[in-house]
Write a protein that holds these residues in place. Structure first.
Motif, mmCIF file in Angstrom:
data_model
loop_
_atom_site.group_PDB
_atom_site.id
_atom_site.type_symbol
_atom_site.label_atom_id
_atom_site.label_comp_id
_atom_site.label_asym_id
_atom_site.label_seq_id
_atom_site.Cartn_x
_atom_site.Cartn_y
_atom_site.Cartn_z
ATOM 1 N N VAL A 97 -49.389 -114.820 28.616
ATOM 2 C CA VAL A 97 -50.354 -113.642 28.248
ATOM 3 C C VAL A 97 -51.735 -114.045 28.058
ATOM 4 O O VAL A 97 -51.785 -115.086 27.342
ATOM 5 N N GLN A 98 -52.666 -113.221 28.141
ATOM 6 C CA GLN A 98 -54.190 -113.550 27.983
ATOM 7 C C GLN A 98 -54.835 -112.406 27.560
ATOM 8 O O GLN A 98 -54.580 -111.286 27.902
ATOM 9 N N ALA A 99 -55.621 -112.583 26.509
ATOM 10 C CA ALA A 99 -56.579 -111.362 26.105
ATOM 11 C C ALA A 99 -57.878 -111.316 26.805
ATOM 12 O O ALA A 99 -58.474 -112.207 27.119
ATOM 13 N N GLY B 89 -65.275 -102.838 23.850
ATOM 14 C CA GLY B 89 -64.918 -103.558 22.694
ATOM 15 C C GLY B 89 -63.415 -103.584 22.526
ATOM 16 O O GLY B 89 -63.133 -104.641 21.673
ATOM 17 N N ASP B 90 -62.808 -102.763 23.309
ATOM 18 C CA ASP B 90 -61.315 -103.030 23.026
ATOM 19 C C ASP B 90 -60.719 -104.360 23.759
ATOM 20 O O ASP B 90 -61.259 -105.065 24.477
ATOM 21 N N ARG B 91 -59.648 -104.850 23.139
ATOM 22 C CA ARG B 91 -59.120 -106.073 23.625
ATOM 23 C C ARG B 91 -57.673 -105.705 24.092
ATOM 24 O O ARG B 91 -56.810 -105.200 23.555
ATOM 25 N N VAL B 92 -57.418 -106.142 25.148
ATOM 26 C CA VAL B 92 -56.339 -105.943 26.194
ATOM 27 C C VAL B 92 -55.612 -107.074 26.222
ATOM 28 O O VAL B 92 -56.023 -108.077 26.614
ATOM 29 N N LEU B 93 -54.222 -107.035 26.192
ATOM 30 C CA LEU B 93 -53.279 -108.339 26.711
ATOM 31 C C LEU B 93 -52.759 -108.041 28.101
ATOM 32 O O LEU B 93 -52.313 -106.856 28.365
ATOM 33 N N VAL B 94 -53.023 -108.840 28.744
ATOM 34 C CA VAL B 94 -52.614 -108.892 30.152
ATOM 35 C C VAL B 94 -51.358 -109.802 30.604
ATOM 36 O O VAL B 94 -51.248 -110.881 30.218
ATOM 37 N N TRP C 53 -61.127 -120.961 25.491
ATOM 38 C CA TRP C 53 -60.473 -122.084 26.467
ATOM 39 C C TRP C 53 -58.952 -122.070 26.136
ATOM 40 O O TRP C 53 -57.988 -122.322 26.987
ATOM 41 N N ILE C 54 -58.492 -121.747 24.629
ATOM 42 C CA ILE C 54 -57.162 -121.711 24.346
ATOM 43 C C ILE C 54 -56.603 -120.533 24.547
ATOM 44 O O ILE C 54 -55.374 -120.215 24.277
ATOM 45 N N GLY C 55 -57.406 -119.219 24.881
ATOM 46 C CA GLY C 55 -56.829 -118.177 25.022
ATOM 47 C C GLY C 55 -56.774 -117.071 23.858
ATOM 48 O O GLY C 55 -56.391 -116.010 23.981
ATOM 49 N N LEU C 56 -57.487 -117.549 22.823
ATOM 50 C CA LEU C 56 -57.705 -116.800 21.684
ATOM 51 C C LEU C 56 -58.766 -115.817 21.661
ATOM 52 O O LEU C 56 -58.766 -114.850 20.786
ATOM 53 N N MET C 57 -59.780 -116.047 22.625
ATOM 54 C CA MET C 57 -60.678 -115.042 22.854
ATOM 55 C C MET C 57 -61.062 -114.862 24.256
ATOM 56 O O MET C 57 -60.530 -115.867 25.166
ATOM 57 N N PRO C 58 -61.431 -113.622 24.834
ATOM 58 C CA PRO C 58 -61.784 -113.504 26.096
ATOM 59 C C PRO C 58 -62.864 -114.601 26.717
ATOM 60 O O PRO C 58 -63.680 -114.867 25.692
ATOM 61 N N SER C 59 -62.872 -115.181 27.692
ATOM 62 C CA SER C 59 -63.749 -116.037 28.337
ATOM 63 C C SER C 59 -65.109 -115.238 28.783
ATOM 64 O O SER C 59 -64.946 -114.173 29.484
ATOM 65 N N ALA C 60 -65.939 -115.692 28.213
ATOM 66 C CA ALA C 60 -67.281 -114.913 28.645
ATOM 67 C C ALA C 60 -67.902 -115.615 29.828
ATOM 68 O O ALA C 60 -68.895 -114.990 30.612
ATOM 69 N N GLU C 61 -67.489 -116.592 30.438
ATOM 70 C CA GLU C 61 -67.761 -117.309 31.779
ATOM 71 C C GLU C 61 -67.066 -116.835 32.818
ATOM 72 O O GLU C 61 -67.606 -116.864 33.963
ATOM 73 N N GLU C 62 -65.788 -116.322 32.586
ATOM 74 C CA GLU C 62 -65.101 -115.711 33.744
ATOM 75 C C GLU C 62 -65.550 -114.390 34.258
ATOM 76 O O GLU C 62 -65.709 -113.530 33.555
ATOM 77 N N VAL D 5 -51.332 -104.695 29.855
ATOM 78 C CA VAL D 5 -50.153 -103.798 29.264
ATOM 79 C C VAL D 5 -50.153 -103.201 27.841
ATOM 80 O O VAL D 5 -49.537 -102.337 27.513
ATOM 81 N N VAL D 6 -50.998 -103.690 27.041
ATOM 82 C CA VAL D 6 -51.106 -103.253 25.819
ATOM 83 C C VAL D 6 -52.753 -103.482 25.371
ATOM 84 O O VAL D 6 -53.437 -104.474 25.712
ATOM 85 N N VAL D 7 -53.323 -102.519 24.603
ATOM 86 C CA VAL D 7 -54.407 -102.532 23.877
ATOM 87 C C VAL D 7 -54.105 -102.965 22.568
ATOM 88 O O VAL D 7 -53.294 -102.363 21.500
ATOM 89 N N ALA D 8 -54.512 -104.125 22.289
ATOM 90 C CA ALA D 8 -54.108 -104.917 20.889
ATOM 91 C C ALA D 8 -55.171 -104.674 19.946
ATOM 92 O O ALA D 8 -54.810 -104.987 18.789
ATOM 93 N N TRP D 9 -56.476 -104.341 20.361
ATOM 94 C CA TRP D 9 -57.431 -104.364 19.090
ATOM 95 C C TRP D 9 -58.656 -103.441 19.640
ATOM 96 O O TRP D 9 -58.846 -103.384 20.842
ATOM 97 N N PRO D 10 -59.189 -102.696 18.879
ATOM 98 C CA PRO D 10 -59.009 -102.613 17.194
ATOM 99 C C PRO D 10 -57.623 -101.991 17.002
ATOM 100 O O PRO D 10 -56.810 -101.354 17.885
ATOM 101 N N VAL D 11 -57.268 -102.126 15.814
ATOM 102 C CA VAL D 11 -55.901 -101.485 15.117
ATOM 103 C C VAL D 11 -55.830 -100.038 15.790
ATOM 104 O O VAL D 11 -54.716 -99.812 15.968
ATOM 105 N N ASN D 12 -56.868 -99.143 15.484
ATOM 106 C CA ASN D 12 -56.717 -97.746 15.512
ATOM 107 C C ASN D 12 -56.691 -97.429 16.907
ATOM 108 O O ASN D 12 -56.524 -96.255 17.296
ATOM 109 N N HIS D 13 -56.991 -98.571 17.980
ATOM 110 C CA HIS D 13 -56.532 -98.009 19.140
ATOM 111 C C HIS D 13 -55.305 -98.743 19.894
ATOM 112 O O HIS D 13 -55.171 -98.807 21.236
#
Length: 290
Positions: free
Chosen positions: A58-60, A75-80, A123-132, A228-236
């Motif tokens: 999984v990647q965010a 601003g949504d964060r999705v898990l792929v 790099w470790i997958g805890l934040m989306p990459s800005a370079e990709e 598959v999932v909208v993980a952030w923000p919580v209300n989304h």
């Protein structure tokens, strides 16, 4: 006769080592390793696990634009899900997928300059990459499909109209009336996808990239995985299911082939397990007859 009681420093015959030598002194119990010495090991293990999860499971990803409103907002964060493609499964109609930029679709888009911490976390997958350079869209057509837009819609796949009211941005029409690509009839080649944003009048998707080397198609090899999932923000918080309109039984004749692809890994696993089960049953039967 027995000796009298021995003192703490006395030794009896049974306490001597080979040849009458004194027994070796026992080693003192090893002290427990301190927390601060174990901390680097724990951090190393956590980093390795994070990298493995990012690479194979999984990647965010962050949503940078409004092209998928209202399904996804800025601003949504999705898990792929990156695991399923490893088993041979390919994207299907109706899925929301993340893919690498096929041919400079993001030309002219502003890029962020992350700081050192953001670079490390991505790099470790805890934040989306800005370079990709990645995009997120909905799969409308797969290999073999004919997709068409005439007037304001409806969007048709293999001659069947799609009811897109559940996900197309309120106030948008399924098809855009313009001469830049909003009106089209395309045949999707095998190994490719036709993708569109849910905010139809604010999405630079397959329609507006038909002049690139892939004629607006996204090669399946460029797909990172399914959101598959909208993980952030919580209300989304929500999942991202395939809309019911893509479940039309007669949408096309290739749906059966797609079904074979999706169950192939499970079928292979079952077939591989049968010989082992038969061998085990024979061993149990032979043991009982002895």
């Amino acid at each position: 006769m027995t000796d009298g009681p021995r003192g703490p420093g006395d030794q009896g015959p049974g306490d001597q080592g080979p040849g009458g030598t004194p027994p070796p002194a026992s080693r003192p119990a090893r002290g427990q390793r301190s927390f601060w010495k174990e901390l680097p090991i724990l951090i190393g293990i956590a980093l390795v696990l994070a990298l493995l999860i990012k690479t194979f499971l999984v990647q965010a990803f962050s949503i940078p634009s409004a092209s998928m409103q209202n399904t996804l907002t800025m601003g949504d964060r999705v898990l792929v899900d990156k695991l399923t493609p490893w088993f041979g499964s390919e994207p299907e109609r109706g899925e929301v997928v993340v893919f690498h930029d096929p041919d400079n679709w993001l030309a002219g888009e502003p890029t962020t300059d992350p700081n050192a911490l953001q670079t490390f976390l991505s790099w470790i997958g805890l934040m989306p990459s800005a370079e990709e350079k990645d995009l997120i869209k909905r799969v409308v057509g797969v290999g073999g499909d004919t997709v068409e837009c005439k007037g304001t819609g409806p969007l048709k796949v293999n001659g069947k109209a799609l009811d897109e009211t559940s996900y197309v941005y309120a106030g948008n029409t399924p098809c855009s009336v313009d001469d830049q690509g909003g009106q089209f009839t395309v045949k999707v080649p095998e190994g490719s996808l036709w993708v569109m944003g849910d905010h139809r009048q604010n999405s630079r998707d397959s329609r507006y990239n038909q002049a690139d080397k892939n004629q607006g198609m996204v090669p399946v090899d460029e797909v990172i995985g399914r959101a598959v999932v909208v993980a952030w923000p919580v209300n989304h918080w929500s999942n991202l299911p395939v809309p019911d309109t893509f479940d039309q039984a007669d949408l096309n004749s290739s749906s059966a082939a797609a079904g074979v692809l999706s169950v192939a890994p499970q079928g292979a696993a079952f077939a591989g397990a049968v010989p082992f089960v038969l061998w085990h049953r024979r061993r149990v039967s032979a043991a009982r007859t002895r």
